[in-house]
Design an enzyme around this catalytic site. Structure first.
Site, PDB file in Angstrom:
ATOM      1  N   GLU A   1       1.316 -11.550  -3.092  1.00  0.00           N
ATOM      2  CA  GLU A   1       1.736 -10.181  -3.391  1.00  0.00           C
ATOM      3  C   GLU A   1       0.540  -9.371  -3.874  1.00  0.00           C
ATOM      4  O   GLU A   1      -0.229  -9.821  -4.719  1.00  0.00           O
ATOM      5  CB  GLU A   1       2.827 -10.204  -4.464  1.00  0.00           C
ATOM      6  CG  GLU A   1       3.327  -8.850  -4.906  1.00  0.00           C
ATOM      7  CD  GLU A   1       4.407  -8.953  -5.982  1.00  0.00           C
ATOM      8  OE1 GLU A   1       4.513  -8.037  -6.811  1.00  0.00           O
ATOM      9  OE2 GLU A   1       5.138  -9.978  -6.000  1.00  0.00           O
TER      10      GLU A   1
ATOM     11  N   ASP B   1      -0.089  -5.788  -5.569  1.00  0.00           N
ATOM     12  CA  ASP B   1       0.488  -4.581  -6.164  1.00  0.00           C
ATOM     13  C   ASP B   1      -0.570  -3.475  -6.175  1.00  0.00           C
ATOM     14  O   ASP B   1      -1.421  -3.422  -7.073  1.00  0.00           O
ATOM     15  CB  ASP B   1       0.982  -4.869  -7.576  1.00  0.00           C
ATOM     16  CG  ASP B   1       2.135  -5.861  -7.605  1.00  0.00           C
ATOM     17  OD1 ASP B   1       2.857  -5.938  -6.591  1.00  0.00           O
ATOM     18  OD2 ASP B   1       2.302  -6.555  -8.620  1.00  0.00           O
TER      19      ASP B   1
ATOM     20  N   GLU C   1       1.624   0.315  -9.354  1.00  0.00           N
ATOM     21  CA  GLU C   1       2.847   0.200 -10.139  1.00  0.00           C
ATOM     22  C   GLU C   1       2.717   1.208 -11.268  1.00  0.00           C
ATOM     23  O   GLU C   1       1.782   1.136 -12.079  1.00  0.00           O
ATOM     24  CB  GLU C   1       3.012  -1.210 -10.703  1.00  0.00           C
ATOM     25  CG  GLU C   1       3.336  -2.246  -9.651  1.00  0.00           C
ATOM     26  CD  GLU C   1       3.728  -3.565 -10.296  1.00  0.00           C
ATOM     27  OE1 GLU C   1       4.941  -3.865 -10.329  1.00  0.00           O
ATOM     28  OE2 GLU C   1       2.835  -4.282 -10.767  1.00  0.00           O
TER      29      GLU C   1
ATOM     30  N   HIS D   1      -1.854 -10.685  -6.781  1.00  0.00           N
ATOM     31  CA  HIS D   1      -1.143 -11.894  -7.200  1.00  0.00           C
ATOM     32  C   HIS D   1      -1.265 -12.946  -6.091  1.00  0.00           C
ATOM     33  O   HIS D   1      -0.360 -13.100  -5.265  1.00  0.00           O
ATOM     34  CB  HIS D   1       0.346 -11.605  -7.430  1.00  0.00           C
ATOM     35  CG  HIS D   1       0.660 -10.687  -8.560  1.00  0.00           C
ATOM     36  ND1 HIS D   1       0.840 -11.124  -9.853  1.00  0.00           N
ATOM     37  CD2 HIS D   1       0.863  -9.344  -8.586  1.00  0.00           C
ATOM     38  CE1 HIS D   1       1.133 -10.102 -10.637  1.00  0.00           C
ATOM     39  NE2 HIS D   1       1.150  -9.005  -9.890  1.00  0.00           N
TER      40      HIS D   1
END
Length: 395
Positions: A171, A173, A176, A187
């Site tokens: 993942e 990001d 955010e 991640h």
């Protein structure tokens, strides 16, 4: 041709002892259309054709109904996507490239998270690997996975009995945020594609397959409090729309290189804004790099670090949009308790519903392509005038 993105949202009508997903008949699935652009330095930005196929026919035992998106406060207008809740999808490969988007978080209070991120889920939502158990596919929201290894009712369309397994995958990001705070975080996982973790150890952080904590960049805990907030006195004024550009820099500048750095650029009202710089071990750092992760996030390096993240990006990851609140932790990890200016309690979803029932985020003008191409050719903004300028921003 206009490129369309497919919503990940699906409302499952559960039937006891269900072991598969089929397509329901009560509510038709009709997605809002969101144009995006693919960019090059030589050719500028062009609209693209459809990425995702239509859903297949039914399987047995369980149905996924379509979604009335307007009733959920989800709409598209031109190249803008406004979310009042839930998520969206498309696939991109970003090593040696950049992605840009405009975002309006002015109506997103403390405790909310408007996210623009990448998941290494399967593009068809697991339909092709389900043995016929998942004809609905990604069009109906199946196949989601993430570095938090969420324990879903179905994993790639197969029933997850008693939620015994987690749906794990790489993942990234990219953004955010709410109107008061923001972060960006790779991640990585030591597995590829969708992986079913089978125990708390395998699904968890200390020794699990995915890095739940990530190598996060948030300048606020490092004492930089004048970069981002609802004020024109900050470098980025979140009361107004702004542009975010993420550049995925490889060691050789090409798609086949090793990811060594993720840079962040900002543009607002025609002004180019360098990312905030923080001090780490006496060194000024303004990006997520291998050096930064080695200094701050050993858990990320244990799962492949930026190199592993770059390999996932090279295989192709799905772009997801979402908006959510945090019932258990009130989003304090993002915007409170030293991570941002919010109080530890104002992120309570019940308070948000009372004080800000119209909380929303709008993403628009989404483009990806060669480094320097998405901002330089935007037409509306002249923050970045070419790859030389874009590449020269990070120290």
């Amino acid at each position: 041709m206009v490129q369309t993105l497919t919503f990940l949202t699906g409302l499952a009508a559960s039937i006891s002892l269900a072991s598969a997903q089929r397509i329901g008949t009560l509510t038709p699935e009709s997605h809002p259309k969101l144009p995006t652009k693919r960019c090059t330095l030589s050719g500028g930005c062009q609209n693209r054709g459809p990425l995702c196929p239509d859903a297949a026919t039914c399987a047995a035992n369980c149905a996924l109904e379509g979604v009335d998106y307007a009733s959920l406060g989800i709409k598209t207008e031109g190249d803008a996507l406004t979310l009042n809740q839930t998520a969206k999808i498309m696939s991109v490969k970003l090593p040696g490239k950049e992605i840009s988007f405009d975002v309006d978080v002015s109506n997103l209070p403390c405790g909310m998270n408007g996210a623009f991120y990448l998941s290494e889920m399967l593009m068809d939502g697991g339909r092709g690997e389900s043995g016929g158990l998942n004809p609905a596919g990604v069009e109906y929201g199946t196949g989601y996975c993430g570095a938090q290894c969420p324990k879903l009712d179905f994993i790639n369309g197969e029933a997850n009995i008693n939620q015994a397994h987690g749906a794990c995958c790489n993942e990234m990001d990219i953004f955010e945020a709410n109107s008061r705070a923001k972060s960006f975080t790779p991640h990585p996982c030591n597995i590829t594609r969708v992986y079913k973790c089978a125990s708390d150890t395998e699904c968890g952080q200390p020794s699990g397959v995915c890095d739940k904590w990530g190598c996060s960049f948030n300048e606020y805990p490092k004492g930089v409090h004048d970069f981002y907030d609802l004020s024109s006195s900050h470098a980025v004024d979140s009361s107004q729309k702004f542009t975010v550009t993420a550049q995925f820099v490889t060691d050789n500048g090409r798609e086949d290189g090793v990811l060594v750095e993720i840079r962040r650029l900002w543009c607002q009202n025609g002004k180019l804004i360098k990312n905030a710089a923080i001090a780490v071990d006496g060194k000024s750092i303004d990006s997520v790099s291998t050096d930064f992760c080695e200094r701050t996030s050993s858990w990320t390096m244990q799962r492949g670090g930026l190199q592993g993240m770059g390999e996932a990006l090279g295989r192709g990851m799905v772009l997801v949009f979402s908006i959510w609140a945090d019932e258990s932790g009130f989003m304090n990890w993002l915007d409170a308790e030293g991570n941002g200016p919010c109080s530890a309690t104002e992120g309570d979803p019940k308070l948000i519903l009372q004080k800000k029932p119209d909380a929303r985020v709008t993403f628009s003008n989404i483009k990806w392509g060669e480094v320097g191409s998405t901002s330089a050719s935007a037409g509306k903004s002249h923050c970045v005038r070419g790859s030389r300028v874009a590449r020269g921003l990070s120290a």
